[in-house]
Write a protein that holds these residues in place. Sequence first.
Motif, PDB file in Angstrom:
ATOM      1  N   LEU A 166       0.827  -1.206   0.000  1.00 32.02           N
ATOM      2  CA  LEU A 166       0.000   0.000   0.000  1.00 32.02           C
ATOM      3  C   LEU A 166       0.863   1.259   0.000  1.00 32.02           C
ATOM      4  O   LEU A 166       0.559   2.237  -0.692  1.00 32.02           O
ATOM      5  N   SER A 190      -3.340   6.581   6.212  1.00 35.43           N
ATOM      6  CA  SER A 190      -3.245   5.941   7.528  1.00 35.43           C
ATOM      7  C   SER A 190      -4.186   6.588   8.531  1.00 35.43           C
ATOM      8  O   SER A 190      -4.782   5.898   9.369  1.00 35.43           O
ATOM      9  N   THR A 193      -7.860   5.310   7.695  1.00 36.55           N
ATOM     10  CA  THR A 193      -8.129   3.950   8.160  1.00 36.55           C
ATOM     11  C   THR A 193      -8.167   3.873   9.686  1.00 36.55           C
ATOM     12  O   THR A 193      -8.940   3.097  10.250  1.00 36.55           O
ATOM     13  N   SER A 218      -6.831   0.483   0.532  1.00 37.05           N
ATOM     14  CA  SER A 218      -6.327   0.584   1.903  1.00 37.05           C
ATOM     15  C   SER A 218      -7.273  -0.071   2.900  1.00 37.05           C
ATOM     16  O   SER A 218      -6.823  -0.736   3.843  1.00 37.05           O
TER      17      SER A 218
END
Length: 404
Positions: A166, A190, A193, A218
């Motif tokens: 990713l 990041s 998520t 993701s």
Amino acid sequence: MPASRLCSMSSRNVRVGDYVVIQRQCYTKLHKVTQRSMASLGKDQLELDTIIGKPFWTTYKMEGKGKRLFKLVECDGAESLAEQLIKDVTSGTDNRNIFDDNASQSLSKDEIVGLRDSGLSGQEIVGQLIENSKTFHDKTEYAQKKYLLKKEKKYFEYVTIRKPTLRLVSQIMFRQDPAKIMWLRMDTISQITTAAGIHTEGTYIVYESGCQGLSVASMLNYLGEDGNLIHIHPGNIPQKQAVLAMNFDPQHLSKLISVNVYSLLRMLFQENKCEDDEPAKDNLAKKPRWEQETEKAARLLRNRKVDGLVIVAREYPASIVMALLPFLAVSRPVVVYSSVREPLLDLYLTLKSRGDVVGLRLTETWLRSHQVLPDRSHPDILMSGSGGYMLTGTLVQRRDTSII
């Protein structure tokens, strides 16, 4: 992610149809492997036949076959051109008497190009440049190393075939054209998520448009065997470039359901719907793929509320959030990303007035990378101005004010 899946992903060799990341020093490129596949690195053309069936993370040496055409030969590791050439070279004490008058190199530009086209190795070409330089031996050792590292970047002969991750996929897409992915950097992914609270057995909705499937990849990356991801998109064909580049196995891809937003909402809110009836297999086989996917997503949303709602859209997000918020379970997060701030400000005020979305936060992601080297660590000069804006909140049960 299940340990068995991690083990199978790490041990699998390169196959036809896989995406690979070709790394040459710090440069990386995403490429799909086909029979008799060719890849271009700048003006160089690479034959990739030899990588099929070989493990990822194998290093190959580029051996010339003709004018800027190379075949890949497996080797133990890359060798530094600068370290090999600096061993037996004398150096000066300072650079005060060296002037950049463009006359220090006796080889002409056409002669240098001819050396490359003749099939000489990078070490041989740079060796010729050193021999025909009038000032190289007068430079300090530091200046010589700097010169050789610059030439090594141009004539480096080794590539490493890496498995797409990713981080690699997002960095490659961001470097190629950040506008195509809405300036969505890896640090922002990041945060999305994390704010969405992704767990392996959850069911999530992600609305994405104009991001090449990066946010979808993701979220799908962290789902397990019992997880589900409903990818809602505005057009007829979803953007899945990042999803395909991740080389997910068919079993893992079965957790992803891609549906058109208008088709899904129309099916969910139509008057004569059968909520619990499972369609017959014969009738299902005659329906187009998009209709099968829509029915599958509709059945899933009728039976349960989702564990998270993520919106990554070029469109104005308010109407999208209001249409999809009823399918979100109580005490679950909603995350909205935009490359600009103003649409999220309006959405913030709209959700604030509803009273059932709490903990609203509007943040801007900002990241600056640094060069870390002995005695010369500093922030990178070139950087992106912003990683976009993110609005997060949590859906709660609306309080009934009629009984007060």
